[in-house]
Design an enzyme around this catalytic site. Structure first.
Site, PDB file in Angstrom:
ATOM      1  N   SER A 180      -8.470  13.108  60.003  1.00 25.07           N
ATOM      2  CA  SER A 180      -9.517  12.290  59.399  1.00 25.07           C
ATOM      3  C   SER A 180     -10.744  13.118  59.024  1.00 25.07           C
ATOM      4  CB  SER A 180      -9.947  11.190  60.370  1.00 25.07           C
ATOM      5  OG  SER A 180      -8.838  10.424  60.772  1.00 25.07           O
TER       6      SER A 180
HETATM    7  N1  SAH Z   1      -6.225  10.906  64.740  1.00 26.61           N
HETATM    8  C1  SAH Z   1      -5.501  11.866  63.958  1.00 26.61           C
HETATM    9  C2  SAH Z   1      -5.198  11.368  62.576  1.00 26.61           C
HETATM   10  C3  SAH Z   1      -4.031  10.491  62.619  1.00 26.61           C
HETATM   11  S1  SAH Z   1      -3.193  10.213  61.099  1.00 26.61           S
HETATM   12  C4  SAH Z   1      -6.230  13.173  63.884  1.00 26.61           C
HETATM   13  O1  SAH Z   1      -7.374  13.256  64.359  1.00 26.61           O
HETATM   14  O2  SAH Z   1      -5.661  14.136  63.390  1.00 26.61           O
HETATM   15  C5  SAH Z   1      -2.209   8.864  61.659  1.00 26.61           C
HETATM   16  C6  SAH Z   1      -1.111   9.214  62.630  1.00 26.61           C
HETATM   17  O3  SAH Z   1      -0.545   7.996  63.075  1.00 26.61           O
HETATM   18  C7  SAH Z   1       0.010  10.019  61.996  1.00 26.61           C
HETATM   19  O4  SAH Z   1       0.227  11.168  62.747  1.00 26.61           O
HETATM   20  C8  SAH Z   1       1.202   9.062  62.072  1.00 26.61           C
HETATM   21  O5  SAH Z   1       2.435   9.725  62.291  1.00 26.61           O
HETATM   22  C9  SAH Z   1       0.838   8.197  63.261  1.00 26.61           C
HETATM   23  N2  SAH Z   1       1.503   6.894  63.338  1.00 26.61           N
HETATM   24  C10 SAH Z   1       1.805   6.027  62.345  1.00 26.61           C
HETATM   25  N3  SAH Z   1       2.385   4.920  62.847  1.00 26.61           N
HETATM   26  C11 SAH Z   1       2.431   5.086  64.208  1.00 26.61           C
HETATM   27  C12 SAH Z   1       2.910   4.284  65.296  1.00 26.61           C
HETATM   28  N4  SAH Z   1       3.451   3.067  65.131  1.00 26.61           N
HETATM   29  N5  SAH Z   1       2.780   4.773  66.549  1.00 26.61           N
HETATM   30  C13 SAH Z   1       2.231   5.985  66.767  1.00 26.61           C
HETATM   31  N6  SAH Z   1       1.762   6.789  65.785  1.00 26.61           N
HETATM   32  C14 SAH Z   1       1.861   6.336  64.523  1.00 26.61           C
END
Ligand code: SAH
Length: 218
Positions: free
Chosen positions: A66
């Site tokens: 993000s």
């Molecule tokens: N907080 C992270 C950004 C996350 S991007 C950072 O600081 O880098 C969103 C993430 O959510 C991705 O890695 C994606 O694979 C994950 N994601 C999507 N659906 C999900 C689910 N149902 N359970 C767990 N993770 C999930």
């Protein structure tokens, strides 16, 4: 006496001044953590001026880390206290996890892509973050065995507030989750106060989809 300041620390200080303080964020505990956490380590291979740029960046497997402002704003909205048990959904690079782990007592983080979480875990352990628990799976279902949680943060966009996460929210607890369409959401805050749920909408945001049983279909 003059000491030479670490150029990466100086770059993070500038990021906090220009991207956060200048836009009205003023929670000193959170801003101090944003200065300390080495964002550059979470985007390996990227030149530092990119790592601190004012936007989300691509990481492996089609996912994103993000925008720094969004990480700070969501963290401030979550209002984490030092005794809190925090659940994070969407480990991704582990950057937001690192921020939360410096503010809370313990963090439970769930990611659906095993390879991403493994990379995040190795980095967080290398940075000495010992208060983080990891699980690979569908985070839209939360982590029922460890519930209730004082705070829950979802860093992927959901079509609705996932009901299992509301169930796992402690009394006095707060849940922050982007809710809306597949590419545009509003940051939604749910509080559980005296047994009642209170919901409000805040910042506009753009997260990748939360894929799972209480999220979007894969
Ligand atoms: N907080 C992270 C950004 C996350 S991007 C950072 O600081 O880098 C969103 C993430 O959510 C991705 O890695 C994606 O694979 C994950 N994601 C999507 N659906 C999900 C689910 N149902 N359970 C767990 N993770 C999930």
């Amino acid at each position: 006496m003059h000491t030479t300041e670490d150029p990466l620390l100086a770059a993070r200080r500038r990021m906090v001044e220009r991207q956060m303080r200048a836009r009205g964020l003023d929670d000193e505990r959170v801003l101090a953590v944003m200065e300390q956490v080495p964002r550059e380590r979470f985007v390996p291979g990227m030149p530092p001026e990119e790592a601190f740029s004012d936007r989300a960046l691509s990481i492996d497997l089609g996912q994103t880390i993000s925008q720094p402002f969004m990480v700070a704003a969501m963290t401030i909205e979550l209002d984490v206290r030092p005794h809190h048990r925090v659940l994070e959904i969407g480990t991704g690079s582990g950057y937001q996890t690192a921020v939360l782990s410096r503010l809370a007592a313990e963090v439970w983080t769930v990611e659906r892509l095993a390879a991403l979480q493994e990379q995040a875990r190795r980095l967080l352990e290398d940075l000495g973050r010992l208060n983080v628990h990891y699980r690979v799976g569908d985070g839209s279902l939360g982590w029922p065995e460890e519930a209730p949680f004082d705070r829950i943060m979802v860093t992927a966009g959901a079509p609705q507030v996932p009901p299992p996460l509301i169930e796992q929210l402690a009394e006095g607890g707060r849940l922050v989750v982007p809710v809306g369409g597949e590419s545009d959401q509003l940051l939604t805050v749910v509080d559980r106060l005296e047994g009642k749920l209170h919901e409000r909408r805040g910042l506009a945001c753009r997260f990748v989809r939360l894929i799972g049983q209480a999220g979007w279909p894969g």
